[in-house]
Design a protein around this motif. Structure first.
Motif, PDB file in Angstrom:
ATOM      1  N   PRO A 139      -4.165   1.796  -1.933  1.00  0.00           N
ATOM      2  CA  PRO A 139      -4.522   2.635  -0.958  1.00  0.00           C
ATOM      3  C   PRO A 139      -5.162   2.100   0.407  1.00  0.00           C
ATOM      4  O   PRO A 139      -6.172   0.758  -0.651  1.00  0.00           O
ATOM      5  CB  PRO A 139      -5.580   3.727  -1.258  1.00  0.00           C
ATOM      6  CG  PRO A 139      -5.860   3.962  -2.205  1.00  0.00           C
ATOM      7  CD  PRO A 139      -5.214   3.029  -3.362  1.00  0.00           C
ATOM      8  N   ALA A 140      -4.739   1.587   1.775  1.00  0.00           N
ATOM      9  CA  ALA A 140      -4.916   0.378   2.620  1.00  0.00           C
ATOM     10  C   ALA A 140      -6.222   0.283   2.925  1.00  0.00           C
ATOM     11  O   ALA A 140      -6.963  -0.706   2.962  1.00  0.00           O
ATOM     12  CB  ALA A 140      -4.568   0.851   3.170  1.00  0.00           C
ATOM     13  N   GLY A 141      -7.601   1.400   2.659  1.00  0.00           N
ATOM     14  CA  GLY A 141      -8.464   1.714   2.756  1.00  0.00           C
ATOM     15  C   GLY A 141      -9.665   0.938   1.490  1.00  0.00           C
ATOM     16  O   GLY A 141     -10.841   0.023   2.345  1.00  0.00           O
ATOM     17  N   GLU A 142      -8.585   1.066   1.092  1.00  0.00           N
ATOM     18  CA  GLU A 142      -9.460   0.263  -0.630  1.00  0.00           C
ATOM     19  C   GLU A 142      -9.311  -1.352  -0.737  1.00  0.00           C
ATOM     20  O   GLU A 142     -10.083  -1.574  -0.929  1.00  0.00           O
ATOM     21  CB  GLU A 142      -9.174   0.773  -1.634  1.00  0.00           C
ATOM     22  CG  GLU A 142      -9.831   2.408  -1.967  1.00  0.00           C
ATOM     23  CD  GLU A 142      -9.130   2.227  -3.930  1.00  0.00           C
ATOM     24  OE1 GLU A 142      -8.532   1.754  -4.812  1.00  0.00           O
ATOM     25  OE2 GLU A 142      -9.197   3.619  -3.776  1.00  0.00           O
TER      26      GLU A 142
ATOM     27  N   HIS B 198      10.121   0.328   2.026  1.00  0.00           N
ATOM     28  CA  HIS B 198      10.778   0.636   0.866  1.00  0.00           C
ATOM     29  C   HIS B 198      10.523   0.822  -0.242  1.00  0.00           C
ATOM     30  O   HIS B 198      10.283  -0.211  -0.882  1.00  0.00           O
ATOM     31  CB  HIS B 198      12.961  -0.378   1.308  1.00  0.00           C
ATOM     32  CG  HIS B 198      13.397   0.515   0.519  1.00  0.00           C
ATOM     33  ND1 HIS B 198      14.021   0.719  -1.486  1.00  0.00           N
ATOM     34  CD2 HIS B 198      14.582   2.363   0.446  1.00  0.00           C
ATOM     35  CE1 HIS B 198      14.577   2.036  -1.706  1.00  0.00           C
ATOM     36  NE2 HIS B 198      15.438   1.965  -0.663  1.00  0.00           N
ATOM     37  N   PRO B 199      10.701   1.496  -1.279  1.00  0.00           N
ATOM     38  CA  PRO B 199      10.120   1.463  -2.921  1.00  0.00           C
ATOM     39  C   PRO B 199      10.779   0.130  -3.281  1.00  0.00           C
ATOM     40  O   PRO B 199       9.810  -1.236  -4.033  1.00  0.00           O
ATOM     41  CB  PRO B 199      10.792   2.639  -3.661  1.00  0.00           C
ATOM     42  CG  PRO B 199      10.760   3.559  -2.540  1.00  0.00           C
ATOM     43  CD  PRO B 199      10.902   2.809  -0.987  1.00  0.00           C
ATOM     44  N   LEU B 200      11.542  -0.022  -3.691  1.00  0.00           N
ATOM     45  CA  LEU B 200      12.530  -1.912  -3.726  1.00  0.00           C
ATOM     46  C   LEU B 200      11.595  -2.657  -3.550  1.00  0.00           C
ATOM     47  O   LEU B 200      11.660  -3.409  -3.927  1.00  0.00           O
ATOM     48  CB  LEU B 200      14.509  -1.457  -3.494  1.00  0.00           C
ATOM     49  CG  LEU B 200      15.070  -0.526  -4.706  1.00  0.00           C
ATOM     50  CD1 LEU B 200      16.494  -0.828  -4.035  1.00  0.00           C
ATOM     51  CD2 LEU B 200      14.838  -0.828  -5.711  1.00  0.00           C
ATOM     52  N   HIS B 201      11.840  -2.627  -2.279  1.00  0.00           N
ATOM     53  CA  HIS B 201      10.631  -3.852  -1.190  1.00  0.00           C
ATOM     54  C   HIS B 201       9.667  -3.787  -1.879  1.00  0.00           C
ATOM     55  O   HIS B 201       8.873  -5.270  -1.954  1.00  0.00           O
ATOM     56  CB  HIS B 201      11.289  -3.669   0.034  1.00  0.00           C
ATOM     57  CG  HIS B 201      10.352  -4.592   0.729  1.00  0.00           C
ATOM     58  ND1 HIS B 201      10.490  -4.541   2.557  1.00  0.00           N
ATOM     59  CD2 HIS B 201      10.102  -5.527   0.673  1.00  0.00           C
ATOM     60  CE1 HIS B 201      10.217  -6.220   2.721  1.00  0.00           C
ATOM     61  NE2 HIS B 201       9.809  -6.267   2.239  1.00  0.00           N
ATOM     62  N   LYS B 202       8.711  -2.808  -1.999  1.00  0.00           N
ATOM     63  CA  LYS B 202       7.764  -3.134  -2.384  1.00  0.00           C
ATOM     64  C   LYS B 202       7.528  -3.635  -4.040  1.00  0.00           C
ATOM     65  O   LYS B 202       6.689  -4.529  -4.618  1.00  0.00           O
ATOM     66  CB  LYS B 202       6.867  -1.615  -2.614  1.00  0.00           C
ATOM     67  CG  LYS B 202       6.578  -1.214  -1.504  1.00  0.00           C
ATOM     68  CD  LYS B 202       5.554   0.036  -0.970  1.00  0.00           C
ATOM     69  CE  LYS B 202       5.447   0.817  -0.239  1.00  0.00           C
ATOM     70  NZ  LYS B 202       4.767   1.981   0.015  1.00  0.00           N
ATOM     71  N   GLN B 203       8.126  -3.190  -4.863  1.00  0.00           N
ATOM     72  CA  GLN B 203       8.533  -3.493  -6.136  1.00  0.00           C
ATOM     73  C   GLN B 203       8.956  -5.053  -6.257  1.00  0.00           C
ATOM     74  O   GLN B 203       8.578  -5.235  -6.945  1.00  0.00           O
ATOM     75  CB  GLN B 203       9.649  -2.199  -7.063  1.00  0.00           C
ATOM     76  CG  GLN B 203       9.636  -1.169  -7.513  1.00  0.00           C
ATOM     77  CD  GLN B 203      10.318  -0.175  -7.566  1.00  0.00           C
ATOM     78  OE1 GLN B 203      11.516  -0.939  -8.170  1.00  0.00           O
ATOM     79  NE2 GLN B 203      10.124   0.688  -7.411  1.00  0.00           N
TER      80      GLN B 203
ATOM     81  N   ARG C 218      -1.773  -6.194  -3.946  1.00  0.00           N
ATOM     82  CA  ARG C 218      -2.409  -5.579  -4.828  1.00  0.00           C
ATOM     83  C   ARG C 218      -1.957  -3.922  -4.719  1.00  0.00           C
ATOM     84  O   ARG C 218      -1.920  -3.685  -3.131  1.00  0.00           O
ATOM     85  CB  ARG C 218      -3.920  -5.710  -5.017  1.00  0.00           C
ATOM     86  CG  ARG C 218      -4.145  -7.250  -5.629  1.00  0.00           C
ATOM     87  CD  ARG C 218      -5.198  -7.107  -5.616  1.00  0.00           C
ATOM     88  NE  ARG C 218      -5.762  -7.523  -4.353  1.00  0.00           N
ATOM     89  CZ  ARG C 218      -7.156  -8.576  -3.355  1.00  0.00           C
ATOM     90  NH1 ARG C 218      -7.698  -9.367  -4.276  1.00  0.00           N
ATOM     91  NH2 ARG C 218      -7.612  -8.488  -2.749  1.00  0.00           N
ATOM     92  N   GLU C 219      -1.449  -3.083  -5.454  1.00  0.00           N
ATOM     93  CA  GLU C 219      -1.224  -1.285  -4.765  1.00  0.00           C
ATOM     94  C   GLU C 219      -2.031  -0.666  -5.126  1.00  0.00           C
ATOM     95  O   GLU C 219      -2.305  -0.074  -5.801  1.00  0.00           O
ATOM     96  CB  GLU C 219       0.228  -0.829  -5.774  1.00  0.00           C
ATOM     97  CG  GLU C 219       1.132  -0.083  -5.400  1.00  0.00           C
ATOM     98  CD  GLU C 219       1.783   0.714  -6.254  1.00  0.00           C
ATOM     99  OE1 GLU C 219       2.154  -0.990  -6.892  1.00  0.00           O
ATOM    100  OE2 GLU C 219       2.635   1.831  -6.769  1.00  0.00           O
TER     101      GLU C 219
ATOM    102  N   CYS D 117       1.089  -1.131   0.415  1.00  0.00           N
ATOM    103  CA  CYS D 117       0.149  -0.252  -0.033  1.00  0.00           C
ATOM    104  C   CYS D 117       1.250   1.472   0.006  1.00  0.00           C
ATOM    105  O   CYS D 117       2.102   1.063   0.609  1.00  0.00           O
ATOM    106  CB  CYS D 117      -0.692   0.315   1.164  1.00  0.00           C
ATOM    107  SG  CYS D 117      -2.260  -1.114   1.028  1.00  0.00           S
ATOM    108  N   PRO D 118       0.448   2.517  -0.600  1.00  0.00           N
ATOM    109  CA  PRO D 118       0.717   3.034  -0.475  1.00  0.00           C
ATOM    110  C   PRO D 118       1.581   3.969   0.779  1.00  0.00           C
ATOM    111  O   PRO D 118       2.574   4.448   0.662  1.00  0.00           O
ATOM    112  CB  PRO D 118       0.490   4.713  -1.478  1.00  0.00           C
ATOM    113  CG  PRO D 118      -1.138   4.356  -1.580  1.00  0.00           C
ATOM    114  CD  PRO D 118      -1.262   2.468  -1.092  1.00  0.00           C
ATOM    115  N   GLU D 119       0.474   3.718   1.683  1.00  0.00           N
ATOM    116  CA  GLU D 119       0.860   4.381   3.384  1.00  0.00           C
ATOM    117  C   GLU D 119       1.390   3.225   4.230  1.00  0.00           C
ATOM    118  O   GLU D 119       2.563   3.846   4.930  1.00  0.00           O
ATOM    119  CB  GLU D 119      -0.415   4.155   3.730  1.00  0.00           C
ATOM    120  CG  GLU D 119      -1.618   4.957   3.680  1.00  0.00           C
ATOM    121  CD  GLU D 119      -2.750   4.496   2.791  1.00  0.00           C
ATOM    122  OE1 GLU D 119      -2.455   3.464   1.764  1.00  0.00           O
ATOM    123  OE2 GLU D 119      -3.441   4.270   2.055  1.00  0.00           O
TER     124      GLU D 119
END
Lengths: 371, 371
Positions: A345-348, A262-267, A342-343, A256-258
């Motif tokens: 927002p946490a609320g969604e 680290h961005p590399l971890h998310k990717q 799935r990237e 999630c964006p929140e």
């Protein structure tokens, strides 16, 4: 004392993820959407923990929890972490960084993750005192079970307590000590396994979630939160069918964006470069599940059971790798379902998971009516 | 071509258990009760397989399946099994027995489990030919995926084919080759993991069932049979909620009186002497899950990836241990849920599992109406 499912609209818990991902923003977004968010006090000072609690409270009126690491005994082999450190010298050199001191009380300038007196206690006593002085709705525990006195004190403070367990025996201990609920963590889970006693001779490779939930359900009378590999609402419905009262998801919220990962971890979670996970002591000295990268392949085979000494040794190296944009030496914690991340927002994500759960339930009802 | 759920009343499959447990009597009892029973052709000659099929047919009119082991390539290190054999000399001495010859074509008098030309092929071609000449309702495959030609031939013969998989990639291969369904085998499963390529360097520790079912479900369009650690009807309901079409249970049926498992093996499932399982190459040279006994503790650490060579080496030793009444050197295959085994006649177990499934579904409907 409220029950687990009274605390939030959906039986969806955002797992505490220590080391950065569980930001106050993530926790508040989950709480606002009707789930239960968790701050991770592990590696934080008591002051940092209180600050994060204040940030959550200033953003949401929803319920949330704080996760504490239980104090760890000294490693069986006091020299093992130092020997491991020696073997990592070359790789630290490639990142032009120094390795941390495995002993307590070091003032390694690269170690900004914890207090300057970081040791096996993780500041547990001070954090417990702070949480009793200014209670939060829920506190959960990792790496062991608190004493009955501590759990009683939380009960008197109106705080709901959850002990994370990896076997039915650990669940029995938690019930005996007076926990309000247990979180059954399957082998699928990303990050550290919450095994209460890390015994390398026990060859504990972990129990699959569906088996563990049933074993725990049949062993204790407490509510059960199911954790490990869950990424979809249908899996939450499955966990509830097996007897769980709620499901806890970490990796699903990591993207999630929140999340503060680290961005590399998310990717990396959905990158074709990382196709599998493994439990490894290579980064921290305790078994934790992450994506298999070069660091895991090269250093897992001889990583000792020495937590948090090994964490301290590798902390600066991991940060240097992140600064260099190299995911191959970062700790890419991830559960076995990581490719389904799935990237959103946490609320969604909470709303989507709840809708998927409901669809699954309707399908089950449809199947039933058709019979 | 009938669909998987048309073959039997309940979505309950009795797993093929090679080496003795899957007797014709067990298979017929499961079929009569409305489940799908499986004979295990692995380690059998083609003649023995046909004889068992005839026995099932003479007992029940219900549908049943036959499981085949796929041919295995020679081990990467041809000397590894012989070196392992040398290290087992002392333990063989304590049982006053000889170790088997790891090579093909040996006539070890103790090896009564397979043909006298037992090698990596397990007589696959002859068994396929026999099953095409006299078709059975279902054939499933372990340790790999048949060629498209073979699967097409089974389809023309009216036989439903199921390929056992341990990853989403293996499921994709099975769909591409033309299988009718896949059996998704989680890390919880007892006995051999059906990994298609046993690569010791891949550090494949297996995927938890709930994660695997979802991954497979989202990767292929085929029906999915969920296998691994399932012992209760609520777990079957959970697997169906996650997207499976049926559940396959091995250890749950191992304890039935109709199962041909050794009495010591049955007792061990719920004995307090055996509290955990592990995946080990110690008995066969391929990762298989069994109760941790002395043999696993002592010999797992250096057991090579050499299947079926290691199976041949240890076969006589395991039988000698069984004759001596010593479970500590037997292969006590068991899934992670073994302590939940119930010693019931197979037909009663099928009915009980179906009733538990239905209870779970009713509870879900009740929860839904209460909302």
């Amino acid at each position: 004392m409220s029950s687990l499912t009274d605390l939030c609209r959906y039986p969806i818990v955002q797992a505490p993820m220590a080391g950065g991902p569980s930001t106050p923003r993530l926790v508040a977004a989950v709480a606002d959407a009707g789930g239960l968010g968790f701050l991770a006090a592990g590696y934080r000072t008591g002051g940092e923990m209180r600050q994060e609690i204040d940030q959550v409270r200033s953003t949401t009126a929803g319920a949330f929890g704080v996760n504490l690491f239980m104090p760890q005994p000294p490693p069986a082999d006091p020299g093992a972490a130092a020997a491991y450190r020696d073997r990592l010298a070359a790789v630290a050199g490639t990142y032009d960084t120094a390795l941390g001191d495995p002993g307590p009380g070091s003032d390694d300038p690269d170690d900004s993750e914890g207090s300057d007196k970081f040791d096996g206690s993780d500041g547990y006593d001070a954090k417990v005192a702070a949480l009793l002085a200014e209670p939060v709705p829920v506190v959960s525990f990792t790496f062991g079970c608190p004493t009955r006195d501590t759990l009683d004190a939380f009960a008197r403070a109106g705080t709901y307590t959850i002990v994370t367990v990896t076997t039915a025996e650990e669940a029995r201990d938690a019930q005996w000590a007076g926990a309000d609920a247990v979180c059954a963590q399957g082998v699928e889970a990303g990050g550290h396994q919450s095994t209460h006693h890390d015994d390398p001779r026990a060859d504990h490779t972990g129990i699959g979630l569906l088996t563990l939930v049933t074993q725990v359900r049949e062993t204790v009378q407490l509510p059960v939160v199911a954790a490990g590999g869950i990424m979809r609402g249908a899996q939450i419905a499955a966990a509830l069918a097996a007897g769980a009262d709620a499901a806890q998801l970490g990796t699903a919220f990591l993207a999630c964006p929140e999340s503060g990962a680290h961005p590399l971890h998310k990717q990396a979670l959905t990158s074709p470069m990382f196709v599998r996970t493994a439990l490894t002591r290579a980064f921290s000295g305790r078994p934790a599940r992450g994506l298999v990268n070069r660091f895991v392949r090269e250093h897992d085979p001889y990583a000792p059971a020495a937590y948090p000494q090994v964490h301290r040794v590798t902390s600066g190296l991991r940060k240097a790798a992140a600064r260099a944009g190299d995911a191959q030496s970062m700790a890419l914690w991830a559960g076995q379902g990581h490719r389904m991340a799935r990237e959103l927002p946490a609320g969604e994500l909470v709303e989507l998971l709840a809708a998927e759960m409901s669809e699954t339930a309707q399908r089950a009802v449809g199947m039933r009516s058709a019979q």
